[in-house]
Design a protein around this motif. Structure first.
Motif, PDB file in Angstrom:
ATOM      1  N   ALA A 157     -65.852  15.261 -50.062  1.00 54.23           N
ATOM      2  CA  ALA A 157     -64.854  14.257 -49.704  1.00 54.23           C
ATOM      3  C   ALA A 157     -65.516  12.977 -49.232  1.00 54.23           C
ATOM      4  CB  ALA A 157     -63.924  14.809 -48.622  1.00 54.23           C
ATOM      5  N   ARG A 158     -66.587  13.108 -48.465  1.00 52.89           N
ATOM      6  CA  ARG A 158     -67.299  11.921 -47.995  1.00 52.89           C
ATOM      7  C   ARG A 158     -67.914  11.165 -49.173  1.00 52.89           C
ATOM      8  NH1 ARG A 158     -72.725  12.288 -44.533  1.00 52.89           N
ATOM      9  NH2 ARG A 158     -73.345  13.179 -46.534  1.00 52.89           N
ATOM     10  N   GLU A 159     -68.471  11.895 -50.137  1.00 55.19           N
ATOM     11  CA  GLU A 159     -69.067  11.237 -51.308  1.00 55.19           C
ATOM     12  C   GLU A 159     -68.017  10.433 -52.067  1.00 55.19           C
ATOM     13  OE1 GLU A 159     -72.282  10.990 -52.299  1.00 55.19           O
ATOM     14  OE2 GLU A 159     -72.655  11.891 -50.335  1.00 55.19           O
ATOM     15  N   GLU A 160     -66.824  10.980 -52.176  1.00 57.05           N
ATOM     16  CA  GLU A 160     -65.757  10.279 -52.900  1.00 57.05           C
ATOM     17  C   GLU A 160     -65.333   9.000 -52.179  1.00 57.05           C
ATOM     18  OE1 GLU A 160     -64.443  10.846 -55.924  1.00 57.05           O
ATOM     19  OE2 GLU A 160     -66.086  12.292 -56.068  1.00 57.05           O
ATOM     20  N   VAL A 161     -65.153   9.108 -50.870  1.00 60.30           N
ATOM     21  CA  VAL A 161     -64.706   7.930 -50.122  1.00 60.30           C
ATOM     22  C   VAL A 161     -65.844   6.913 -50.012  1.00 60.30           C
ATOM     23  CG1 VAL A 161     -65.302   8.667 -47.766  1.00 60.30           C
ATOM     24  CG2 VAL A 161     -63.295   7.243 -48.138  1.00 60.30           C
ATOM     25  N   TRP A 162     -67.091   7.386 -50.093  1.00 59.32           N
ATOM     26  CA  TRP A 162     -68.241   6.481 -50.084  1.00 59.32           C
ATOM     27  C   TRP A 162     -68.232   5.599 -51.332  1.00 59.32           C
ATOM     28  CZ3 TRP A 162     -69.920   7.234 -45.369  1.00 59.32           C
ATOM     29  CH2 TRP A 162     -71.076   6.580 -44.918  1.00 59.32           C
ATOM     30  N   LYS A 163     -67.811   6.181 -52.446  1.00 59.21           N
ATOM     31  CA  LYS A 163     -67.710   5.397 -53.680  1.00 59.21           C
ATOM     32  C   LYS A 163     -66.654   4.291 -53.519  1.00 59.21           C
ATOM     33  CE  LYS A 163     -68.980   9.306 -56.633  1.00 59.21           C
ATOM     34  NZ  LYS A 163     -68.490  10.265 -57.665  1.00 59.21           N
ATOM     35  N   GLU A 164     -65.544   4.651 -52.894  1.00 60.07           N
ATOM     36  CA  GLU A 164     -64.502   3.657 -52.638  1.00 60.07           C
ATOM     37  C   GLU A 164     -65.033   2.556 -51.709  1.00 60.07           C
ATOM     38  OE1 GLU A 164     -60.848   5.325 -51.224  1.00 60.07           O
ATOM     39  OE2 GLU A 164     -61.096   7.153 -52.407  1.00 60.07           O
ATOM     40  N   LEU A 165     -65.804   2.956 -50.719  1.00 62.39           N
ATOM     41  CA  LEU A 165     -66.366   2.006 -49.758  1.00 62.39           C
ATOM     42  C   LEU A 165     -67.286   1.009 -50.463  1.00 62.39           C
ATOM     43  CD1 LEU A 165     -66.740   1.359 -46.648  1.00 62.39           C
ATOM     44  CD2 LEU A 165     -68.815   2.751 -46.814  1.00 62.39           C
ATOM     45  N   ASN A 166     -68.123   1.501 -51.345  1.00 56.84           N
ATOM     46  CA  ASN A 166     -69.076   0.640 -52.041  1.00 56.84           C
ATOM     47  C   ASN A 166     -68.395  -0.330 -53.002  1.00 56.84           C
ATOM     48  OD1 ASN A 166     -71.328   1.752 -50.776  1.00 56.84           O
ATOM     49  ND2 ASN A 166     -71.528   3.376 -52.302  1.00 56.84           N
ATOM     50  N   ALA A 167     -67.142  -0.025 -53.370  1.00 58.26           N
ATOM     51  CA  ALA A 167     -66.410  -0.890 -54.296  1.00 58.26           C
ATOM     52  C   ALA A 167     -65.633  -1.994 -53.574  1.00 58.26           C
ATOM     53  CB  ALA A 167     -65.452  -0.048 -55.142  1.00 58.26           C
ATOM     54  N   LEU A 168     -65.621  -1.964 -52.243  1.00 58.99           N
ATOM     55  CA  LEU A 168     -64.866  -2.969 -51.488  1.00 58.99           C
ATOM     56  C   LEU A 168     -65.548  -4.340 -51.548  1.00 58.99           C
ATOM     57  CD1 LEU A 168     -63.847  -1.052 -48.224  1.00 58.99           C
ATOM     58  CD2 LEU A 168     -62.450  -1.482 -50.261  1.00 58.99           C
ATOM     59  N   SER A 169     -64.750  -5.365 -51.474  1.00 60.28           N
ATOM     60  CA  SER A 169     -65.271  -6.731 -51.416  1.00 60.28           C
ATOM     61  C   SER A 169     -65.275  -7.199 -49.965  1.00 60.28           C
ATOM     62  CB  SER A 169     -64.403  -7.673 -52.257  1.00 60.28           C
ATOM     63  OG  SER A 169     -63.108  -7.802 -51.667  1.00 60.28           O
TER      64      SER A 169
ATOM     65  N   SER B 195     -62.185  -4.895 -43.103  1.00 63.46           N
ATOM     66  CA  SER B 195     -61.280  -4.729 -41.964  1.00 63.46           C
ATOM     67  C   SER B 195     -61.365  -3.303 -41.453  1.00 63.46           C
ATOM     68  CB  SER B 195     -59.836  -5.034 -42.382  1.00 63.46           C
ATOM     69  OG  SER B 195     -58.934  -4.621 -41.374  1.00 63.46           O
ATOM     70  N   VAL B 196     -61.366  -3.175 -40.136  1.00 62.05           N
ATOM     71  CA  VAL B 196     -61.413  -1.827 -39.554  1.00 62.05           C
ATOM     72  C   VAL B 196     -60.152  -1.041 -39.905  1.00 62.05           C
ATOM     73  CG1 VAL B 196     -62.934  -2.486 -37.655  1.00 62.05           C
ATOM     74  CG2 VAL B 196     -60.445  -2.662 -37.364  1.00 62.05           C
ATOM     75  N   ASP B 197     -59.072  -1.754 -40.227  1.00 67.19           N
ATOM     76  CA  ASP B 197     -57.811  -1.087 -40.540  1.00 67.19           C
ATOM     77  C   ASP B 197     -57.615  -0.852 -42.038  1.00 67.19           C
ATOM     78  OD1 ASP B 197     -56.993  -1.003 -37.844  1.00 67.19           O
ATOM     79  OD2 ASP B 197     -56.338  -3.097 -37.965  1.00 67.19           O
ATOM     80  N   HIS B 198     -58.609  -1.224 -42.843  1.00 67.66           N
ATOM     81  CA  HIS B 198     -58.474  -0.997 -44.277  1.00 67.66           C
ATOM     82  C   HIS B 198     -58.393   0.515 -44.528  1.00 67.66           C
ATOM     83  CE1 HIS B 198     -59.343  -0.863 -48.577  1.00 67.66           C
ATOM     84  NE2 HIS B 198     -59.080  -2.165 -48.614  1.00 67.66           N
ATOM     85  N   PRO B 199     -57.475   0.952 -45.407  1.00 69.81           N
ATOM     86  CA  PRO B 199     -57.304   2.390 -45.663  1.00 69.81           C
ATOM     87  C   PRO B 199     -58.601   3.117 -46.011  1.00 69.81           C
ATOM     88  CG  PRO B 199     -55.529   1.166 -46.673  1.00 69.81           C
ATOM     89  CD  PRO B 199     -56.494   0.142 -46.156  1.00 69.81           C
ATOM     90  N   THR B 200     -59.463   2.466 -46.784  1.00 70.10           N
ATOM     91  CA  THR B 200     -60.727   3.106 -47.151  1.00 70.10           C
ATOM     92  C   THR B 200     -61.611   3.298 -45.930  1.00 70.10           C
ATOM     93  OG1 THR B 200     -60.703   2.227 -49.409  1.00 70.10           O
ATOM     94  CG2 THR B 200     -62.841   2.875 -48.514  1.00 70.10           C
TER      95      THR B 200
ATOM     96  N   GLY C  84     -65.955  -1.928 -39.023  1.00 73.78           N
ATOM     97  CA  GLY C  84     -65.387  -1.985 -40.366  1.00 73.78           C
ATOM     98  C   GLY C  84     -66.403  -1.673 -41.436  1.00 73.78           C
ATOM     99  N   PRO C  85     -65.989  -1.716 -42.699  1.00 73.50           N
ATOM    100  CA  PRO C  85     -66.857  -1.281 -43.806  1.00 73.50           C
ATOM    101  C   PRO C  85     -68.113  -2.117 -43.997  1.00 73.50           C
ATOM    102  CG  PRO C  85     -64.824  -2.299 -44.615  1.00 73.50           C
ATOM    103  CD  PRO C  85     -64.648  -2.095 -43.144  1.00 73.50           C
ATOM    104  N   MET C  86     -68.046  -3.409 -43.825  1.00 69.20           N
ATOM    105  CA  MET C  86     -69.223  -4.244 -44.044  1.00 69.20           C
ATOM    106  C   MET C  86     -70.188  -4.187 -42.869  1.00 69.20           C
ATOM    107  SD  MET C  86     -68.555  -5.158 -47.020  1.00 69.20           S
ATOM    108  CE  MET C  86     -67.102  -5.151 -48.076  1.00 69.20           C
ATOM    109  N   GLY C  87     -69.616  -4.058 -41.685  1.00 65.66           N
ATOM    110  CA  GLY C  87     -70.473  -3.972 -40.500  1.00 65.66           C
ATOM    111  C   GLY C  87     -71.097  -2.621 -40.317  1.00 65.66           C
ATOM    112  N   GLY C  88     -70.532  -1.606 -41.028  1.00 63.08           N
ATOM    113  CA  GLY C  88     -71.083  -0.262 -40.897  1.00 63.08           C
ATOM    114  C   GLY C  88     -72.353  -0.097 -41.649  1.00 63.08           C
TER     115      GLY C  88
END
Length: 236
Positions: A163-175, A180-185, A232-236
């Motif tokens: 599950a983490r691998e799948e959501v990691w793919k979504e994370l890497n696709a974000l612009s 945002s910390v509240d982004h669903p991904t 959030g995703p970019m700061g992580g």
């Protein structure tokens, strides 16, 4: 040992894995003893490098066998001269803590006994006599019970890692616009990391031999979850 003991304790399985690696290395090294007439340039070096890689696999198997007998990570580092063994131990755990020869433990032990006896006729049962399953009758049944007791945790861990691998793919696709910390991904990433934190924590209690590695992974996932939750995703 019982004929039904297809899978032995992780401690016995790790020792069999080490023994099987040692046998393979010995057989492969012996092929280099003969002097080949005019081999292609570089052949001897390539063969030696292959043996060197197999020796590294042997060392990894030895590290695992030491951890399964409760040798501390600090003692492992001191003896092996390398601090980076956690992933080796975790890979062994992910593989089910079974010998990687692909044979039932009892069958592998017997084949190793025969191999030792072929080279040392006076030495009988060199492998089986040292196993817990031989020395402590009934231990294989207890080991099977212990495996069954934590099987659900390991199954849940495998699902959580996927599950983490799948959501990691979504994370890497974000612009950057979606930072945002509240982004669903991002929320799914945090949830996945929290889930892994809990499972590794539970395993550190339920399966003590590798507790140090499990606690380390729990800490890593917890720290990562905090970072994504805060930045959030970019700061992580």
């Amino acid at each position: 040992m019982s004929e039904e003991s297809n899978t032995l304790s992780p401690r016995d399985e790790s020792r069999l894995d080490l023994a099987a690696c040692a046998r393979t290395l010995s057989e492969r090294s012996a092929r280099l003893v003969a002097v080949e007439i005019d081999p292609e340039p570089g052949t001897l070096i390539m063969q030696a490098r292959e043996i060197q890689a197999m020796a590294q696999e042997l060392l990894s198997a030895a590290v695992v066998a030491e951890r399964e007998r409760y040798t501390s990570p600090e003692q492992v580092v001191e003896a092996a001269g390398n601090a980076h063994w956690e992933q080796t131990v975790l890979a062994w755990a992910r593989d089910g803590r079974r010998n990687r020869a692909g044979l039932p433990g009892l069958m592998l032990a017997r084949s190793l006994d025969e191999w030792v006896a072929k080279h040392n006729p006076d030495v009988l049962d060199a492998v089986t006599c040292g196993l817990d399953a031989t020395r402590f009758p009934g231990s294989a049944a207890f080991a099977a019970y212990e495996r069954e007791r934590v099987a659900a945790l390991y199954a849940a861990l495998e699902e959580a890692e996927e599950a983490r691998e799948e959501v990691w793919k979504e994370l890497n696709a974000l612009s950057e616009k979606e930072d945002s910390v509240d982004h669903p991904t991002n929320l799914r990433v945090v949830a996945a990391l929290r889930r892994l934190t809990q499972l590794y924590t539970d395993l550190s209690v339920a399966d003590p031999p590798l507790a140090v590695e499990y606690r380390s992974r729990a800490t890593w996932n917890s720290t990562a979850a905090d970072r994504f939750e805060e930045h959030g995703p970019m700061g992580g």
